[in-house]
Design an enzyme around this catalytic site. Structure first.
Site, PDB file in Angstrom:
ATOM      1  N   LYS A 162       0.834  -1.204   0.000  1.00  0.00           N
ATOM      2  CA  LYS A 162       0.000   0.000   0.000  1.00  0.00           C
ATOM      3  C   LYS A 162       0.872   1.259   0.000  1.00  0.00           C
ATOM      4  CE  LYS A 162      -3.582  -2.460   2.542  1.00  0.00           C
ATOM      5  NZ  LYS A 162      -2.824  -3.716   2.713  1.00  0.00           N
ATOM      6  N   ASP A 209       3.393   7.823  -0.552  1.00  0.00           N
ATOM      7  CA  ASP A 209       4.462   8.769  -0.244  1.00  0.00           C
ATOM      8  C   ASP A 209       4.470   9.804  -1.363  1.00  0.00           C
ATOM      9  OD1 ASP A 209       6.828   9.978   0.764  1.00  0.00           O
ATOM     10  OD2 ASP A 209       7.685   8.036   1.304  1.00  0.00           O
ATOM     11  N   ILE A 210       5.464  10.669  -1.366  1.00  0.00           N
ATOM     12  CA  ILE A 210       5.558  11.627  -2.462  1.00  0.00           C
ATOM     13  C   ILE A 210       5.826  10.852  -3.758  1.00  0.00           C
ATOM     14  CG2 ILE A 210       6.297  13.512  -0.940  1.00  0.00           C
ATOM     15  CD1 ILE A 210       9.156  13.088  -2.046  1.00  0.00           C
TER      16      ILE A 210
END
Length: 167
Positions: free
Chosen positions: A73, A76-77
């Site tokens: 999953k 993040d950036i």
């Protein structure tokens, strides 16, 4: 288990069934893996097993004759998710999950990094979250409405599939 009852591979060439290994060690799963050997399935490696064992768990599954569905999953950036997906592609995982809460740019980075070598599956809303939880964390939508919005976005971006509660 009757082998003739196993589902046929999906149109993508990947098996339709994944068996989850949710734990922090491989050893307890060895007897199960022995029983499943040769069946058309994916092995789902989740966050706890991947964190405990590391990328070697993917190699272990491949040596045992299985393809891996890496269920981390990712969220993040975009740059970091892209790098993580590139690493998963190098590990030759069949599928991996990204969390759709990361937005379009993150999803685009994941899909670009996957380069049609690894299937990208979008996770809509964690099934542990209720409507009240979503309100508490700032969403102005019910779980049903948020799932619908995220599925539309995921399909617009070209993901290979989505994970969602049947509710």
């Amino acid at each position: 288990m009757q082998r003739d009852l196993m589902p046929a591979p999906a149109p993508s060439g990947l098996p339709r069934l994944a068996v989850a290994l949710d734990g922090h060690r491989i050893e307890p799963f060895e007897p199960i893996l022995d029983e499943l050997h040769g069946l058309p399935i994916l092995i789902k490696v989740g966050l706890s097993l991947f964190t405990a064992v590391g990328p070697s768990v993917v190699h272990h599954m491949e040596l045992a004759g299985f393809r891996v569905f890496l269920d981390l999953k990712l969220h993040d950036i975009p740059h970091q998710v892209g790098l993580a997906v590139q690493a998963a592609v190098r590990l030759d995982v069949a599928m991996l999950t990204v969390h759709l809460a990361g937005g379009r740019a993150m999803l685009d980075a994941a899909l670009e990094a996957a380069r049609d070598q690894t299937r990208v599956i979008g996770v809509t809303v964690l099934t542990s979250l209720s409507d009240a939880d979503l309100t508490d964390i700032g969403y102005g939508f019910s779980a049903r409405d948020l799932v619908e919005r995220r599925v539309r976005q995921a399909l617009d971006c070209g993901v290979d599939g989505v994970v969602s509660s049947p509710l």
